[in-house]
Scaffold this motif. Sequence first.
Motif, short mmCIF file in Angstrom:
data_model
loop_
_atom_site.label_atom_id
_atom_site.label_comp_id
_atom_site.label_asym_id
_atom_site.label_seq_id
_atom_site.Cartn_x
_atom_site.Cartn_y
_atom_site.Cartn_z
N GLU A 138 2.39 10.57 2.50
CA GLU A 138 0.99 10.22 2.81
C GLU A 138 0.34 9.52 1.61
OE1 GLU A 138 -0.75 10.48 5.52
OE2 GLU A 138 0.70 11.55 6.77
N GLU A 139 0.67 9.97 0.41
CA GLU A 139 0.08 9.37 -0.79
C GLU A 139 0.50 7.91 -0.93
OE1 GLU A 139 -0.38 10.21 -5.59
OE2 GLU A 139 1.11 11.32 -4.42
N GLN A 140 1.75 7.60 -0.54
CA GLN A 140 2.23 6.23 -0.66
C GLN A 140 1.53 5.28 0.32
OE1 GLN A 140 6.46 7.33 -0.25
NE2 GLN A 140 6.86 6.19 -2.13
N LEU A 141 0.83 5.85 1.30
CA LEU A 141 0.13 5.02 2.28
C LEU A 141 -1.28 4.64 1.81
CD1 LEU A 141 1.21 6.73 5.62
CD2 LEU A 141 2.21 4.78 4.46
N ILE A 142 -1.65 5.12 0.64
CA ILE A 142 -2.93 4.70 0.05
C ILE A 142 -2.61 3.60 -0.95
CG2 ILE A 142 -4.95 5.40 -1.27
CD1 ILE A 142 -4.38 8.28 -0.38
N PRO A 143 -3.14 2.40 -0.76
CA PRO A 143 -2.80 1.32 -1.68
C PRO A 143 -3.16 1.66 -3.12
CG PRO A 143 -4.49 0.64 -0.11
CD PRO A 143 -4.07 2.00 0.28
N VAL A 144 -2.33 1.19 -4.03
CA VAL A 144 -2.53 1.45 -5.45
C VAL A 144 -2.94 0.16 -6.14
CG1 VAL A 144 -1.37 2.10 -7.60
CG2 VAL A 144 -0.84 3.32 -5.48
N ILE A 145 -3.87 0.26 -7.05
CA ILE A 145 -4.20 -0.89 -7.90
C ILE A 145 -3.88 -0.48 -9.33
CG2 ILE A 145 -6.65 -0.21 -8.07
CD1 ILE A 145 -7.25 -3.27 -8.16
N SER A 146 -2.99 -1.24 -9.95
CA SER A 146 -2.57 -0.93 -11.32
C SER A 146 -3.50 -1.64 -12.30
CB SER A 146 -1.12 -1.38 -11.54
OG SER A 146 -0.24 -0.62 -10.74
N ILE A 147 -4.11 -0.86 -13.15
CA ILE A 147 -5.12 -1.36 -14.08
C ILE A 147 -4.50 -1.38 -15.47
CG2 ILE A 147 -7.40 -0.96 -15.05
CD1 ILE A 147 -7.80 0.71 -12.31
N ASP A 148 -4.45 -2.55 -16.06
CA ASP A 148 -3.80 -2.69 -17.36
C ASP A 148 -4.51 -1.92 -18.46
OD1 ASP A 148 -1.54 -4.94 -17.30
OD2 ASP A 148 -3.09 -5.40 -15.84
N VAL A 149 -5.81 -2.03 -18.44
CA VAL A 149 -6.51 -1.45 -19.58
C VAL A 149 -7.98 -1.27 -19.27
CG1 VAL A 149 -6.85 -3.75 -20.56
CG2 VAL A 149 -6.98 -1.77 -22.05
N PRO A 150 -8.53 -0.13 -19.64
CA PRO A 150 -9.99 0.01 -19.57
C PRO A 150 -10.63 -0.71 -20.76
CG PRO A 150 -8.97 2.08 -20.27
CD PRO A 150 -7.87 1.12 -20.03
N LEU A 151 -11.71 -1.41 -20.49
CA LEU A 151 -12.39 -2.18 -21.52
C LEU A 151 -13.80 -1.66 -21.75
CD1 LEU A 151 -11.46 -5.86 -20.52
CD2 LEU A 151 -10.43 -4.48 -22.33
N GLU A 152 -14.30 -1.89 -22.94
CA GLU A 152 -15.70 -1.69 -23.23
C GLU A 152 -16.41 -3.02 -23.00
OE1 GLU A 152 -17.02 1.28 -24.20
OE2 GLU A 152 -15.03 2.20 -24.08
#
Length: 784
Positions: A446-460
């Motif tokens: 079920e978790e794999q059915l939620i699309p994932v967005i990979s975020i490289d880095v949090p910025l200030e």
Amino acid sequence: MIQSKKRWRISRPNDHLVSLFENELIIPRVCAKVLVSRGFQSIQEAQNFLNLTEENIHSPFLLNGMDQLVERVHRAIENQERIMVYGDYDADGITSTTVLMKTLLSMGADVLYKIPNRFIDGYGPSERLFQEAFEEGVQLIITVDNGISGLKQIQFAKDLGMDVIVTDHHEPGEELPVADIIIHPGLENSTYPFPHLAGVGVAFKVAHALIGEIPEELLDLVAIGTIADLVSLTDENRYFVQRGIHQMKRTKSVAIEALSNVSGVEIPTINEETVGFMFGPRINAVGRLGDATPGVELFLTDDRTHALSIANMLNEKNKERQAIVKKITDEATEIIEQEYRLDGPSVIVVGKKDWNPGVLGIVASKLVEKYYLPAIVLGFDNEKQVAKGSARSIDGFHMYKEIAKNNDIVPHFGGHPMAAGMTLPLENVDLFRNRLEGQAKECLTEEQLIPVISIDVPLEVHEITTDSIESLQKLAPFGMDFAKPIYCIEDVEISSMRKIGSAQNHVKMEISQGSSSLDAIGFGRGELADEIAPATKVSFVGDIQINEWNGRKKPQLMIHDAKVNEWQLFDIRGIRQVNRWLPNIHAEKTVFIAFNEATITHFSSLIQEKVWLFSELMEQKITYDYVVILDLPPDEMLLKQVLEYHDWSRIYVHFYASESTYFEGLPTREQFKWYYSFLVKRKTFALKQHVHELSKHTGWSQKTFNFMSKVFFELSFVKIEGGMLVLNDSVVKTELSEAPSYKQRAQQIELEQKLLYAPYIELKQWFEERKAVQTVPEEEQTWI
């Protein structure tokens, strides 16, 4: 609270390593963060990545069979044998064909090419075209970007007496064709160090080996095919694309000029996105709708007028393709909505008669984007009783391997983990669908059915400047396995926000963090303007770009996703027109409550949803996340009970009151004193008859006299006889505040001051304090 549309997978790079990269490589911190988040661990490794050279290109002779290929082709040229380059109808196949054609022509070969017709020959080697080549005197066939799965067809060519060299990069099956030579970087016994070449990359290796030096002039073609085929942009593919784009920006190619012309692209601005979204679709379009040979002709011609004519034709084909894609996507969506229960792991297998097989891969991609499930889209040929189509997948479902489990009912297929093509008997479609659905339930969670967005880095916010954004080009090109960075900015405040666009469906805002601010825009995210309450901390995911207007450059965040983790208070007090705030509320998630029956009557014709009397709602168990409080409670404790009843993620306060007590206020002691003295002098007073005159004389409202009379009555200062106020002879001195009506009005004024007329910040604080109490465990609450 705002739920993000996708699961955020945030990479948080090591600060020490980031600082080291920033200082040693002399790059902005944003670049350093991206490199560290992508797995670079040393300065040398990062420098090698940033400074590509020809040393990044592997020797073509590391490919098994390349020595034999060179010997066989040279022998064919010396013996004046006719050679056929056999390609494919997509951008990778077209550029592969062109690379080898240009190379062989430059060597003086007697060479021709053929591209299969998607509708006549299907994908891969074609017995019809091989027979045709044999009749034209071809003695050596070299396939490019196909052939590894053409077992029967290549055996057919061999039986005709032709030699066959297969050059391909697609997933090999358990059995390999009986070709004389196979050049493939990903075979099980391959010693080649990089298995992820596109078909055009393999063709380029062949050209390199045949010529004996790197054919730099062909790198623009290699870049186009590599980007369009969505292969890994790492290792030497990165060099090919980087150098190819550099070459296109300074092009002498009439084909690139023509493609730029019809795409509305300025040649010096060409980048990987130009190729992927402007050039690639136009090159692909001609093969999707018919004969793909004009694509090869475009790249082979040196005539500028002829090139522009072909490019215009490709452009028209692309428009035609777009219209067909929309029509099929709409029809597929209608079938899915009517026939599928998309409530768990599944695979969409949808088909219809006469759907154009040339665009079904694009349709499948759109369905994956919409439903985030693996999707197979088939065109039915009732005459031949076959279904032909394309598949696109999601992480966790290896499309090629899952289809391969059904090779008893799907005799023809090929592809990759994320994409495939297939042909199967029409009678097997339902069985194929049922099997794949079962396979999906086994391998997808079920978790794999939620699309994932990979975020490289949090910025200030302060790190985002025009200089830092421009410096990111040092990391280009971006593509498969080295995607364009996605950034997040966490817990920022909204300084200003408004809807924009003719349909008001976009949002423009200014976000701030400390003393730094940044413009942000969300296309198609106009609803955020209605869902973000003042003083709310918001986190955003998106791309950072430079907005240039009137010669002025400013950094800008392009919003892809947003979330709010805290509960929110929405202030709709004083907005009497219900239609101004009701459309902004998700009715299916919201319960409407009132404390007074009169309020329910008032709103019965204005709100379609049920309005609950809170005393009745207390007896129910509801699952709503949002609440609209329509009116003021008579007592502050009732509002506290609302907060105790449920942990609301959104609270909308309307606090409707037919009349406001706050502005009437309480009469002063001097007013009460004067009025009592007035009654003492008269002993009796016909209030109803003379209140108007009394009001006019004093300047006090009639309501004020009615209220003071009621207080005197409750305290037994007066009695009412025959409609007359009659002063009591014996009066016990009592505080005015002892009168119930005085108490009630004082409480109501205080309540209105706290809730109805308080500034938003004070009202939010009032709710915060009481919600905080609700979140404390019961055993700890006695200490508060």
